[in-house]
Write a protein that holds these residues in place. Structure first.
Motif, PDB file in Angstrom:
ATOM      1  N   SER A   7       0.950  -1.221   0.125  1.00 56.15           N
ATOM      2  CA  SER A   7      -0.020   0.198   0.082  1.00 56.15           C
ATOM      3  C   SER A   7       0.958   1.343  -0.056  1.00 56.15           C
ATOM      4  O   SER A   7       2.077   1.343   0.754  1.00 56.15           O
ATOM      5  CB  SER A   7      -0.952  -0.041   1.263  1.00 56.15           C
ATOM      6  N   ALA A   8       0.516   2.352  -0.797  1.00 52.09           N
ATOM      7  CA  ALA A   8       1.210   3.261  -0.750  1.00 52.09           C
ATOM      8  C   ALA A   8       0.716   4.316   0.249  1.00 52.09           C
ATOM      9  O   ALA A   8      -0.501   4.119   0.659  1.00 52.09           O
ATOM     10  CB  ALA A   8       0.994   4.167  -2.416  1.00 52.09           C
ATOM     11  N   PRO A   9       1.465   5.260   0.778  1.00 53.53           N
ATOM     12  CA  PRO A   9       0.841   6.333   1.744  1.00 53.53           C
ATOM     13  C   PRO A   9      -0.387   7.137   1.178  1.00 53.53           C
ATOM     14  O   PRO A   9      -0.358   7.179  -0.063  1.00 53.53           O
ATOM     15  CB  PRO A   9       2.120   7.340   2.039  1.00 53.53           C
ATOM     16  N   GLU A  10      -0.963   7.525   2.167  1.00 55.69           N
ATOM     17  CA  GLU A  10      -2.303   8.143   1.714  1.00 55.69           C
ATOM     18  C   GLU A  10      -1.673   9.554   0.959  1.00 55.69           C
ATOM     19  O   GLU A  10      -1.042  10.270   1.266  1.00 55.69           O
ATOM     20  CB  GLU A  10      -2.940   8.833   2.935  1.00 55.69           C
ATOM     21  N   ALA A  11      -2.420   9.793  -0.343  1.00 52.96           N
ATOM     22  CA  ALA A  11      -2.076  10.879  -1.144  1.00 52.96           C
ATOM     23  C   ALA A  11      -2.469  12.184  -0.417  1.00 52.96           C
ATOM     24  O   ALA A  11      -3.378  12.376  -0.049  1.00 52.96           O
ATOM     25  CB  ALA A  11      -2.768  10.878  -2.660  1.00 52.96           C
ATOM     26  N   SER A  12      -1.288  12.993  -0.705  1.00 60.80           N
ATOM     27  CA  SER A  12      -1.431  14.502  -0.051  1.00 60.80           C
ATOM     28  C   SER A  12      -0.817  15.421  -0.963  1.00 60.80           C
ATOM     29  O   SER A  12       0.195  15.439  -1.178  1.00 60.80           O
ATOM     30  CB  SER A  12      -0.857  14.385   1.339  1.00 60.80           C
ATOM     31  N   LEU A  13      -1.872  16.614  -1.121  1.00 63.03           N
ATOM     32  CA  LEU A  13      -1.294  17.537  -1.943  1.00 63.03           C
ATOM     33  C   LEU A  13      -0.027  18.451  -1.138  1.00 63.03           C
ATOM     34  O   LEU A  13       0.364  19.185  -1.891  1.00 63.03           O
ATOM     35  CB  LEU A  13      -2.505  18.451  -2.501  1.00 63.03           C
ATOM     36  N   ASP A  14      -0.195  18.395   0.033  1.00 66.22           N
ATOM     37  CA  ASP A  14       0.506  19.373   0.568  1.00 66.22           C
ATOM     38  C   ASP A  14       2.086  18.686   1.172  1.00 66.22           C
ATOM     39  O   ASP A  14       2.826  19.376   1.718  1.00 66.22           O
ATOM     40  CB  ASP A  14      -0.216  19.472   2.159  1.00 66.22           C
ATOM     41  N   ASP A  15       2.215  17.603   0.817  1.00 72.46           N
ATOM     42  CA  ASP A  15       3.416  16.678   0.991  1.00 72.46           C
ATOM     43  C   ASP A  15       4.516  17.134   0.116  1.00 72.46           C
ATOM     44  O   ASP A  15       4.469  17.050  -1.036  1.00 72.46           O
ATOM     45  CB  ASP A  15       3.151  15.149   0.511  1.00 72.46           C
ATOM     46  N   PRO A  16       5.667  17.882   0.648  1.00 78.29           N
ATOM     47  CA  PRO A  16       6.805  18.084  -0.257  1.00 78.29           C
ATOM     48  C   PRO A  16       7.578  17.047  -0.366  1.00 78.29           C
ATOM     49  O   PRO A  16       7.596  16.099  -0.056  1.00 78.29           O
ATOM     50  CB  PRO A  16       7.420  19.423   0.583  1.00 78.29           C
ATOM     51  N   LEU A  17       8.788  17.237  -1.226  1.00 82.66           N
ATOM     52  CA  LEU A  17       9.553  16.385  -1.421  1.00 82.66           C
ATOM     53  C   LEU A  17      10.630  15.972  -0.358  1.00 82.66           C
ATOM     54  O   LEU A  17      10.445  17.202   0.753  1.00 82.66           O
ATOM     55  CB  LEU A  17      10.779  16.744  -2.593  1.00 82.66           C
ATOM     56  N   THR A  92       4.763  27.625  -5.110  1.00 77.26           N
ATOM     57  CA  THR A  92       3.566  26.770  -4.839  1.00 77.26           C
ATOM     58  C   THR A  92       3.044  26.314  -6.126  1.00 77.26           C
ATOM     59  O   THR A  92       1.796  25.795  -5.967  1.00 77.26           O
ATOM     60  CB  THR A  92       2.391  27.434  -3.720  1.00 77.26           C
ATOM     61  N   ALA A  93       3.472  26.593  -7.201  1.00 78.31           N
ATOM     62  CA  ALA A  93       3.095  26.320  -8.502  1.00 78.31           C
ATOM     63  C   ALA A  93       2.953  24.690  -8.926  1.00 78.31           C
ATOM     64  O   ALA A  93       2.043  24.217  -9.447  1.00 78.31           O
ATOM     65  CB  ALA A  93       3.625  27.093  -9.792  1.00 78.31           C
ATOM     66  N   CYS A  94       4.132  24.087  -8.205  1.00 81.57           N
ATOM     67  CA  CYS A  94       3.964  22.554  -8.475  1.00 81.57           C
ATOM     68  C   CYS A  94       4.288  22.155  -7.230  1.00 81.57           C
ATOM     69  O   CYS A  94       4.809  22.431  -6.150  1.00 81.57           O
ATOM     70  CB  CYS A  94       4.844  22.155  -9.551  1.00 81.57           C
ATOM     71  N   ALA A  95       4.070  20.564  -7.152  1.00 84.60           N
ATOM     72  CA  ALA A  95       4.405  19.818  -5.928  1.00 84.60           C
ATOM     73  C   ALA A  95       5.970  19.865  -5.577  1.00 84.60           C
ATOM     74  O   ALA A  95       6.117  19.181  -4.290  1.00 84.60           O
ATOM     75  CB  ALA A  95       3.704  18.439  -6.170  1.00 84.60           C
ATOM     76  N   HIS A  96       6.764  20.398  -6.320  1.00 83.16           N
ATOM     77  CA  HIS A  96       8.405  20.321  -5.711  1.00 83.16           C
ATOM     78  C   HIS A  96       8.329  21.442  -4.521  1.00 83.16           C
ATOM     79  O   HIS A  96       9.058  21.102  -3.643  1.00 83.16           O
ATOM     80  CB  HIS A  96       9.085  20.569  -6.684  1.00 83.16           C
ATOM     81  N   ASP A 233       0.777  17.498 -16.100  1.00 84.09           N
ATOM     82  CA  ASP A 233       1.271  16.213 -15.574  1.00 84.09           C
ATOM     83  C   ASP A 233       0.941  16.021 -14.092  1.00 84.09           C
ATOM     84  O   ASP A 233       1.212  15.169 -13.707  1.00 84.09           O
ATOM     85  CB  ASP A 233       2.787  16.524 -15.460  1.00 84.09           C
ATOM     86  N   GLY A 234      -0.088  16.959 -13.651  1.00 81.42           N
ATOM     87  CA  GLY A 234      -0.616  16.500 -12.406  1.00 81.42           C
ATOM     88  C   GLY A 234       0.107  16.908 -11.011  1.00 81.42           C
ATOM     89  O   GLY A 234      -0.562  16.851 -10.108  1.00 81.42           O
ATOM     90  N   ASN A 235       1.349  17.163 -11.499  1.00 84.78           N
ATOM     91  CA  ASN A 235       2.342  17.517 -10.426  1.00 84.78           C
ATOM     92  C   ASN A 235       2.198  18.670  -9.771  1.00 84.78           C
ATOM     93  O   ASN A 235       2.994  19.697  -9.996  1.00 84.78           O
ATOM     94  CB  ASN A 235       3.695  17.164 -10.806  1.00 84.78           C
ATOM     95  N   THR A 236       0.934  19.183  -9.092  1.00 82.18           N
ATOM     96  CA  THR A 236       0.738  20.473  -9.103  1.00 82.18           C
ATOM     97  C   THR A 236       0.145  20.435  -7.431  1.00 82.18           C
ATOM     98  O   THR A 236       0.298  19.595  -6.577  1.00 82.18           O
ATOM     99  CB  THR A 236      -0.188  20.934  -9.690  1.00 82.18           C
ATOM    100  N   THR A 237      -0.459  21.664  -7.052  1.00 81.22           N
ATOM    101  CA  THR A 237      -0.739  21.889  -5.669  1.00 81.22           C
ATOM    102  C   THR A 237      -2.290  22.344  -5.486  1.00 81.22           C
ATOM    103  O   THR A 237      -2.692  22.998  -6.303  1.00 81.22           O
ATOM    104  CB  THR A 237       0.292  22.904  -5.058  1.00 81.22           C
ATOM    105  N   PRO A 238      -2.966  22.192  -4.300  1.00 77.21           N
ATOM    106  CA  PRO A 238      -4.045  22.848  -4.061  1.00 77.21           C
ATOM    107  C   PRO A 238      -4.233  24.562  -4.373  1.00 77.21           C
ATOM    108  O   PRO A 238      -5.119  25.003  -5.008  1.00 77.21           O
ATOM    109  CB  PRO A 238      -4.724  22.570  -2.785  1.00 77.21           C
ATOM    110  N   GLU A 239      -3.099  25.021  -4.117  1.00 76.32           N
ATOM    111  CA  GLU A 239      -2.867  26.460  -4.403  1.00 76.32           C
ATOM    112  C   GLU A 239      -3.187  26.904  -5.882  1.00 76.32           C
ATOM    113  O   GLU A 239      -3.796  27.814  -5.943  1.00 76.32           O
ATOM    114  CB  GLU A 239      -1.774  27.119  -3.691  1.00 76.32           C
ATOM    115  N   ALA A 240      -2.384  26.034  -6.390  1.00 78.13           N
ATOM    116  CA  ALA A 240      -2.367  26.439  -8.080  1.00 78.13           C
ATOM    117  C   ALA A 240      -3.729  26.151  -8.595  1.00 78.13           C
ATOM    118  O   ALA A 240      -4.260  26.700  -9.349  1.00 78.13           O
ATOM    119  CB  ALA A 240      -1.439  25.640  -8.784  1.00 78.13           C
ATOM    120  N   LEU A 241      -4.304  24.785  -8.236  1.00 81.02           N
ATOM    121  CA  LEU A 241      -5.559  24.579  -8.823  1.00 81.02           C
ATOM    122  C   LEU A 241      -6.669  25.577  -8.428  1.00 81.02           C
ATOM    123  O   LEU A 241      -7.700  25.903  -9.191  1.00 81.02           O
ATOM    124  CB  LEU A 241      -5.827  23.118  -8.209  1.00 81.02           C
TER     125      LEU A 241
END
Length: 415
Positions: A7-17, A92-96, A233-241
């Protein structure tokens, strides 16, 4: 969602690298010679006024690096927050969520800190084409309509099979080509209207790292009555969406794999992408998902089944496109995806509750999986071939045979 059998960890948009793994790009010439004046949102009219209000200067010496030419085509960004230390910014434009020290760019190479502010791309395009909306791998939005699709330079990922690498990877590859084409948002939208387009799409590179420009363009497009689409590519953040949602209708996502190892190869993580799909649906975007199935990379049947189950968990009405890989860029040494394998995966996805699964870029081998079928009676309601709509049979957005509603942004003729 399963990842390599666990199982993968629960997906979180706030998770940084993870600490220490966030990429930093040292591009000294991003700011060398990139003079700019006071930033602004838009000028009243015309490219000259818009560029002046945005603080954009002209080109410098011939042979100047692309990074320096792009640095002058920037404005103050909106998608950032204070960094962990004074003088630092967090984009905060992408999930990096890159933390930018003075004079440094983020992983994308095009968003950078200068004089205490974030500078972001504005006022140009790298490419723009008018084609059918379906060529953006969007099937439930204005079928048969023309779409003007545009993009800029740079990307937050580094996919070795990228079809548009000469634009998206232009700052990383010596063979990257093209010059920025100076253009105002109003002029770009006027091109779309003059060509009879109903849709305007931001693609070719990652649109969320150029969100401020996309928002300006989409604002004008909405004013002219166009549907707007982000091909991401979907590698984004709630702020950008949230930033894009007031002017963006469609979020079309490339879901490129299911494992940490696969996304590490691409320079990202899978969890923010899954989370972004769910967040986009929650915000009211129309969402479609594409998975390019690459032999030897992400073509394990169990993993693809897990991806389909994850999409269905978010919303079984989300269309899922399974596309065949063709050799390109740094992956010219492997075979094209077997169409029969894609058909098998699509069949399993349908059996497990997905309602709209497509296999479209092998039209000579697989035709029936390009059509939209009613999930109630299985009659064809939109007929397509090779990314062109041949017939729309919907009546009021519903199946004419049984009355089942088919979700999408169908437009006046089918809505």
């Amino acid at each position: 969602m399963e990842t390599n059998g666990s199982s993968a960890p629960e997906a979180s948009l706030d998770d940084p690298l993870e600490p220490g793994s966030r990429p930093h790009v040292r591009l000294e010439d991003l700011v060398r010679g990139a003079a700019h004046g006071p930033s602004g949102e838009r000028a009243p009219a015309g490219l000259a006024g818009e560029r002046a209000a945005a603080g954009l200067a002209g080109d410098g010496a011939a042979g100047e690096p692309l990074t320096a030419r792009l640095a002058r085509r920037t404005v103050r960004g909106a998608l950032y927050e204070p960094g962990p230390e004074e003088g630092y910014l967090r984009c905060t434009a992408c999930a990096h969520r890159c933390v930018l020290s003075p004079g440094r760019a983020g992983a994308c190479g095009i968003r950078f800190e200068q004089d205490g502010e974030l500078r972001v791309p504005f006022g140009y395009v790298a490419r723009h084409y008018v084609r059918s909306v379906e060529t953006n791998t969007i099937f439930h939005v204005r079928p048969g309509a023309r779409s003007l699709t545009f993009g800029m330079f740079g990307c937050d990922l580094r996919c070795p099979y990228c079809q548009n690498w000469k634009v998206s990877q232009a700052l990383r590859e010596p063979e990257g080509d093209g010059e920025p084409i100076d253009m105002s948002a109003a002029d770009l939208v006027e091109l779309a209207v003059a060509a009879g387009c109903e849709v305007l799409a931001s693609a070719y590179n990652e649109p969320m790292i150029t969100a401020e420009w996309a928002r300006a363009v989409f604002t004008e497009a909405r004013r002219r009555g166009l549907v707007t689409a982000l091909i991401s590519d979907g590698n984004t953040t709630p702020e950008a969406l949230a930033y894009m949602r007031p002017v963006a209708d469609v979020f079309r996502v490339d879901l490129k794999g299911w494992s940490a190892d696969q996304y590490r190869t691409l320079g990202g993580r899978v969890e923010p992408v899954i989370a972004a799909i769910g967040e986009a649906r929650r915000l009211g975007y129309w969402v479609e998902v594409v998975t390019l199935v690459v032999p030897g990379f992400n073509d394990k049947e169990a993993g693809l089944r897990a991806l389909g189950a994850e999409i269905a968990r978010i919303d079984p009405d989300i269309p899922w496109h399974l596309n065949a890989f063709y050799p390109r860029y740094k992956m010219r040494d492997r075979a094209t995806t077997d169409p029969a394998f894609l058909v098998d995966v699509a069949g399993v996805a349908y059996a497990r509750g997905m309602k709209y699964v497509y296999v479209s870029n092998v039209a000579d081998s697989v035709r029936e999986l390009s059509h939209t079928r009613c999930p109630g009676c299985y009659e064809v309601v939109v007929r397509r071939f090779n990314y062109e709509t041949q017939e729309v049979l919907l009546s009021g957005g519903a199946c004419p045979s049984c009355g089942t509603r088919v979700p999408g942004l169908w437009g006046p003729a089918a809505a």
